[in-house]
Design a protein around this motif. Structure first.
Motif, PDB file in Angstrom:
ATOM      1  N   GLU A   1     -13.413   4.867-114.655  1.00 25.30           N
ATOM      2  CA  GLU A   1     -14.533   4.069-115.148  1.00 25.30           C
ATOM      3  C   GLU A   1     -15.767   4.376-114.320  1.00 25.30           C
ATOM      4  N   LEU A   2     -16.861   4.735-114.976  1.00 23.61           N
ATOM      5  CA  LEU A   2     -18.117   4.965-114.275  1.00 23.61           C
ATOM      6  C   LEU A   2     -18.677   3.621-113.830  1.00 23.61           C
ATOM      7  N   VAL A   3     -18.802   3.446-112.525  1.00 24.36           N
ATOM      8  CA  VAL A   3     -19.283   2.189-111.963  1.00 24.36           C
ATOM      9  C   VAL A   3     -20.796   2.219-111.794  1.00 24.36           C
ATOM     10  N   SER A   4     -21.331   3.326-111.301  1.00 24.96           N
ATOM     11  CA  SER A   4     -22.775   3.468-111.150  1.00 24.96           C
ATOM     12  C   SER A   4     -23.133   4.940-111.031  1.00 24.96           C
ATOM     13  N   ALA A   5     -24.359   5.250-111.410  1.00 27.18           N
ATOM     14  CA  ALA A   5     -24.912   6.593-111.256  1.00 27.18           C
ATOM     15  C   ALA A   5     -26.286   6.433-110.620  1.00 27.18           C
ATOM     16  N   VAL A   6     -26.442   6.976-109.434  1.00 28.39           N
ATOM     17  CA  VAL A   6     -27.635   6.747-108.628  1.00 28.39           C
ATOM     18  C   VAL A   6     -28.542   7.970-108.696  1.00 28.39           C
ATOM     19  N   SER A   7     -29.755   7.778-109.179  1.00 30.80           N
ATOM     20  CA  SER A   7     -30.723   8.859-109.266  1.00 30.80           C
ATOM     21  C   SER A   7     -31.452   8.994-107.942  1.00 30.80           C
ATOM     22  N   CYS A   8     -31.243  10.128-107.252  1.00 23.46           N
ATOM     23  CA  CYS A   8     -31.882  10.363-105.953  1.00 23.46           C
ATOM     24  C   CYS A   8     -31.804  11.856-105.663  1.00 23.46           C
ATOM     25  N   PRO A   9     -32.670  12.677-106.289  1.00 24.88           N
ATOM     26  CA  PRO A   9     -32.560  14.139-106.207  1.00 24.88           C
ATOM     27  C   PRO A   9     -32.784  14.671-104.800  1.00 24.88           C
ATOM     28  N   GLY A  10     -32.254  15.880-104.578  1.00 26.59           N
ATOM     29  CA  GLY A  10     -32.465  16.509-103.277  1.00 26.59           C
ATOM     30  C   GLY A  10     -31.612  17.728-103.037  1.00 26.59           C
ATOM     31  N   GLY A  11     -31.310  18.498-104.064  1.00 25.25           N
ATOM     32  CA  GLY A  11     -30.459  19.666-103.875  1.00 25.25           C
ATOM     33  C   GLY A  11     -29.034  19.361-104.267  1.00 25.25           C
ATOM     34  N   GLN A  12     -28.094  20.160-103.782  1.00 23.39           N
ATOM     35  CA  GLN A  12     -26.734  20.069-104.315  1.00 23.39           C
ATOM     36  C   GLN A  12     -26.024  18.768-103.950  1.00 23.39           C
ATOM     37  N   GLY A  13     -26.544  18.016-103.011  1.00 27.11           N
ATOM     38  CA  GLY A  13     -25.985  16.691-102.757  1.00 27.11           C
ATOM     39  C   GLY A  13     -24.564  16.713-102.235  1.00 27.11           C
ATOM     40  N   ASP A  14     -24.305  17.514-101.203  1.00 26.53           N
ATOM     41  CA  ASP A  14     -22.974  17.509-100.596  1.00 26.53           C
ATOM     42  C   ASP A  14     -22.683  16.112-100.076  1.00 26.53           C
ATOM     43  N   ILE A  15     -21.454  15.623-100.304  1.00 25.54           N
ATOM     44  CA  ILE A  15     -21.211  14.175-100.187  1.00 25.54           C
ATOM     45  C   ILE A  15     -19.974  13.868 -99.361  1.00 25.54           C
ATOM     46  N   SER A  16     -20.022  12.737 -98.632  1.00 27.38           N
ATOM     47  CA  SER A  16     -18.868  12.211 -97.906  1.00 27.38           C
ATOM     48  C   SER A  16     -18.891  10.693 -97.995  1.00 27.38           C
ATOM     49  N   THR A  17     -17.735  10.087 -97.719  1.00 27.12           N
ATOM     50  CA  THR A  17     -17.645   8.635 -97.662  1.00 27.12           C
ATOM     51  C   THR A  17     -17.009   8.227 -96.340  1.00 27.12           C
ATOM     52  N   VAL A  18     -17.487   7.132 -95.774  1.00 29.35           N
ATOM     53  CA  VAL A  18     -16.882   6.539 -94.586  1.00 29.35           C
ATOM     54  C   VAL A  18     -16.863   5.038 -94.821  1.00 29.35           C
ATOM     55  N   GLY A  19     -15.709   4.518 -95.263  1.00 31.11           N
ATOM     56  CA  GLY A  19     -15.640   3.112 -95.613  1.00 31.11           C
ATOM     57  C   GLY A  19     -16.593   2.798 -96.749  1.00 31.11           C
ATOM     58  N   ASP A  20     -17.564   1.931 -96.485  1.00 31.88           N
ATOM     59  CA  ASP A  20     -18.529   1.534 -97.506  1.00 31.88           C
ATOM     60  C   ASP A  20     -19.805   2.366 -97.462  1.00 31.88           C
ATOM     61  N   LEU A  21     -19.820   3.433 -96.682  1.00 35.48           N
ATOM     62  CA  LEU A  21     -21.002   4.273 -96.598  1.00 35.48           C
ATOM     63  C   LEU A  21     -20.793   5.576 -97.365  1.00 35.48           C
ATOM     64  N   VAL A  22     -21.837   6.024 -98.054  1.00 37.66           N
ATOM     65  CA  VAL A  22     -21.871   7.340 -98.693  1.00 37.66           C
ATOM     66  C   VAL A  22     -22.939   8.161 -97.979  1.00 37.66           C
ATOM     67  N   LEU A  23     -22.550   9.356 -97.536  1.00 37.71           N
ATOM     68  CA  LEU A  23     -23.464  10.257 -96.845  1.00 37.71           C
ATOM     69  C   LEU A  23     -23.772  11.436 -97.761  1.00 37.71           C
ATOM     70  N   ILE A  24     -25.048  11.768 -97.894  1.00 38.01           N
ATOM     71  CA  ILE A  24     -25.463  12.852 -98.781  1.00 38.01           C
ATOM     72  C   ILE A  24     -26.423  13.769 -98.022  1.00 38.01           C
ATOM     73  N   SER A  25     -26.072  15.056 -97.927  1.00 37.05           N
ATOM     74  CA  SER A  25     -26.964  15.991 -97.257  1.00 37.05           C
ATOM     75  C   SER A  25     -27.950  16.588 -98.255  1.00 37.05           C
TER      76      SER A  25
END
Length: 626
Positions: A96-120
């Motif tokens: 189920e898609l919960v949310s889609a966040v618009s925030c451009p900035g390149g390929q958006g390499d991603i990680s999660t740490v608990g409740d945090l999402v990190l995007i390079s």
């Protein structure tokens, strides 16, 4: 001034949700019909259980393609050049898609740490906000790391940002071994041409992220992994090699914190690192390969005795999965980690030739945790997904695959499966244009891999797997040690000797970790009689098991042990005794005496007592007679 504090001037309290994209996906039927016109080829032991469209897609515009994946509990976070999506995967067959966040900035390499999402962010932006525009690299710009709080996954909040010298093409989360309150982030970046800030050979930048105060995240160290040595440069070509890319920084680092190791893929060079001190990585070995053009990424086996490197020949813009490129280029290379250094031991190339309308090359993947084997799932862009057994590096075997036909024309930009990872018994694949694919491994070889109740996964932070459930529990023999153990309810608890019998075991709420997999062990033979899932309240529902016979008089232990809550166990005993006499000796004693003389063990204490009392009475009579 720290960018995390300054960034508040340019952002709203809550990130912008792509409302139309969310609505489109939520209203779409859950069937796989969205891509029926491009029916995939699927190998044995693999089931395609779900497809979800890319909520950002705008035709074939490459500014809206999906990238990498990360997992936290029942949520999958999917990076995108336009932002990121959060999917609820509690039911993998019905994401189920919960949310889609618009925030451009390149390929958006991603990680999660608990409740945090990190995007390079590796595109040069006008500022750190989600409303920023792309600007030329030769003008004043912003690149770095963005941090979101997804404690409410339906309303992610932009929490912090940190500027770095050359942005972050990818990043790697490394736990702090001294504190669970923070993590370190390795920011990986390399020069790509004329730039105001990102030129020459770029150092590894190390960031600290306090989990309770991400706004205080900051760069805490820099390190040139190549020290004073000359990294692979434009004029440095291995004889007979491919057009190797200059090493101006690292493309990707995979950390294995439990082993204190990391593997770095740095365009022209491959590195093995010690990260025993995460703030001071040490290069253990540096290797080059005449067959490798672009060291893209690496994966450890579970024992950290082997590494597989991926070669992204052609940067993902051409079809290297054709006979024209041979078996060694655009491929996987397996290296053994030996006391005297890394030794190349084999090469794997996708065995299914792809059309030249397709872009196909080795790309991102991860370990499939099967005990005693080195099995990976890996993306090959338009070559699809390949599950490969690299246990024998000299003779790798493709176990199964998922591969769509080409688009029917050559995409202007790269396309296909960006990455694929194993999580909780399923494979999740990020398709750049199409969306999200969910695949279930059905072959019995993957049974142990499917038993992990994962709480999270950043694929570039490789976890260690122990397969605790494969070893029999250790049950104490002393009564004082057995007394504190959880009591397992067993019905009936007493039976008569028989060739076979059934009993029912259960545990009350709170006994197990909610949802974990639990085994019912029959300790006399150290065999698993049944496997069941704990309830949401940590209970074990009544489970009937067949006891292997013959069941001779004695006391037999039954244990329930969960995967997540191990080594804790719950213990019960089944007493097997004839209706008369009532005493039942231990089963081991029964077997030692041949079974038929068990009554001697019962009568012997009475005989001793009678003899003792008779002796006392005789002595008293003698005293009276005197």
């Amino acid at each position: 001034m720290r960018a995390g504090r300054a960034a508040s001037r340019a952002r709203s309290a809550t990130a912008c949700l792509v409302a139309l994209g969310v609505a489109a996906v939520l209203l779409a039927p859950p069937a796989l019909a969205a891509s029926a016109e491009r029916e995939p080829s699927i190998g044995p032991g693999l089931e395609w259980v779900a497809h979800r469209d890319n909520p950002f897609r705008q035709g074939d515009d490459a500014d809206f393609i999906n990238s990498d994946l990360a997992f936290t509990g029942d949520y999958l976070v999917q990076g995108n050049y336009a932002g990121f999506s959060i999917w609820d995967i509690a039911d993998p067959a019905a994401p189920e898609l919960v949310s889609a966040v618009s925030c451009p900035g390149g390929q958006g390499d991603i990680s999660t740490v608990g409740d945090l999402v990190l995007i390079s962010i590796d595109e040069t932006m006008s500022d750190d906000s989600c409303e920023a525009a792309r600007v030329p690299e030769t003008t004043e710009n912003w690149e770095g790391l963005r941090v979101f709080d997804i404690s409410d996954p339906r309303a992610p909040r932009y929490a912090a940002a940190v500027r770095t010298r050359c942005g972050g093409h990818t990043h790697t989360v490394v736990p702090d071994p001294a504190s669970a309150d923070r993590v370190f982030v390795y920011m990986n970046a390399y020069s790509r041409g004329a730039s105001l800030n990102c030129t020459g050979r770029n150092p590894l930048q190390i960031m600290e992220v306090p989990l309770a105060a991400p706004e205080d995240a900051a760069i805490v160290g820099e390190l040139d992994l190549f020290d004073d040595e000359t990294a692979f440069g434009p004029e440095d070509r291995v004889p007979g090699g491919a057009e190797t890319r200059s090493t101006t920084g690292c493309h990707d680092i995979t950390a294995y914190p439990a082993k204190g190791l990391a593997v770095a893929a740095c365009r022209g060079d491959g590195l093995l690192l010690s990260i025993a001190d995460p703030l001071a990585p040490v290069v253990l070995q540096r290797v080059r390969d005449p067959a490798v053009t672009f060291w893209h990424s690496g994966i450890f086996d579970n024992d950290a005795t082997r590494i597989v490197f991926q070669d992204e020949l052609g940067d993902g813009f051409i079809n290297t999965c054709s006979p024209a490129f041979g078996a060694d280029r655009g491929a996987d290379a397996v290296w053994l980690i030996q006391p005297d250094g890394l030794v190349k031991a084999g090469t794997y190339k996708l065995p299914r030739a792809q059309s030249d309308l397709e872009k196909c090359v080795a790309h991102s993947g991860g370990l499939v945790p099967v005990p005693g084997r080195f099995i990976i799932a890996q993306a090959w862009l338009e070559g699809g997904v390949s599950v490969v057994d690299l246990t024998d590096p000299a003779a790798p075997v493709e176990l199964t695959w998922f591969d769509r036909p080409d688009y029917g024309y050559s995409m202007d930009y790269t396309a296909g499966i960006w990455s694929v990872y194993h999580y909780d018994g399923y494979l999740y694949a990020s398709d750049m244009y199409e969306g999200l694919e969910v695949l279930r491994l059905t072959d019995p070889v993957f049974a142990d891999a499917a038993r992990y109740d994962d709480t999270g996964l950043n694929p570039q932070t490789q976890p260690a797997y122990s397969w605790v459930w494969r070893a029999a529990p250790v049950v104490p023999t002393a009564a004082a040690e057995r007394a504190p153990l959880e009591t397992l309810s067993v019905e009936p608890a007493a039976i008569e000797p028989t060739d076979a019998a059934e009993v029912t075991v259960s545990l009350p709420p709170g006994s197990l970790t909610p949802g974990e997999t639990a085994d019912v062990w029959w300790m006399p033979t150290q065999a698993v009689l049944a496997t069941a899932a704990a309830g949401a309240d940590g209970s074990l529902a009544a489970t009937t098991v067949a006891l292997p016979g013959p069941l001779e008089p004695g006391r037999y232990d039954i244990v329930v042990r969960g995967d997540a809550s191990a080594p804790r166990i719950a213990l019960a005993s089944v007493v097997v005794a004839s209706s008369s006499p009532q005493h039942a000796p231990d089963a081991a004693e029964t077997r030692a005496t041949g079974g038929s003389a068990w009554w001697l063990l019962v009568l012997l204490p009475f005989g001793v007592a009678l003899a003792y009392h008779a002796a006392i009475a005789w002595r008293r009579r003698r005293r009276v007679a005197r």
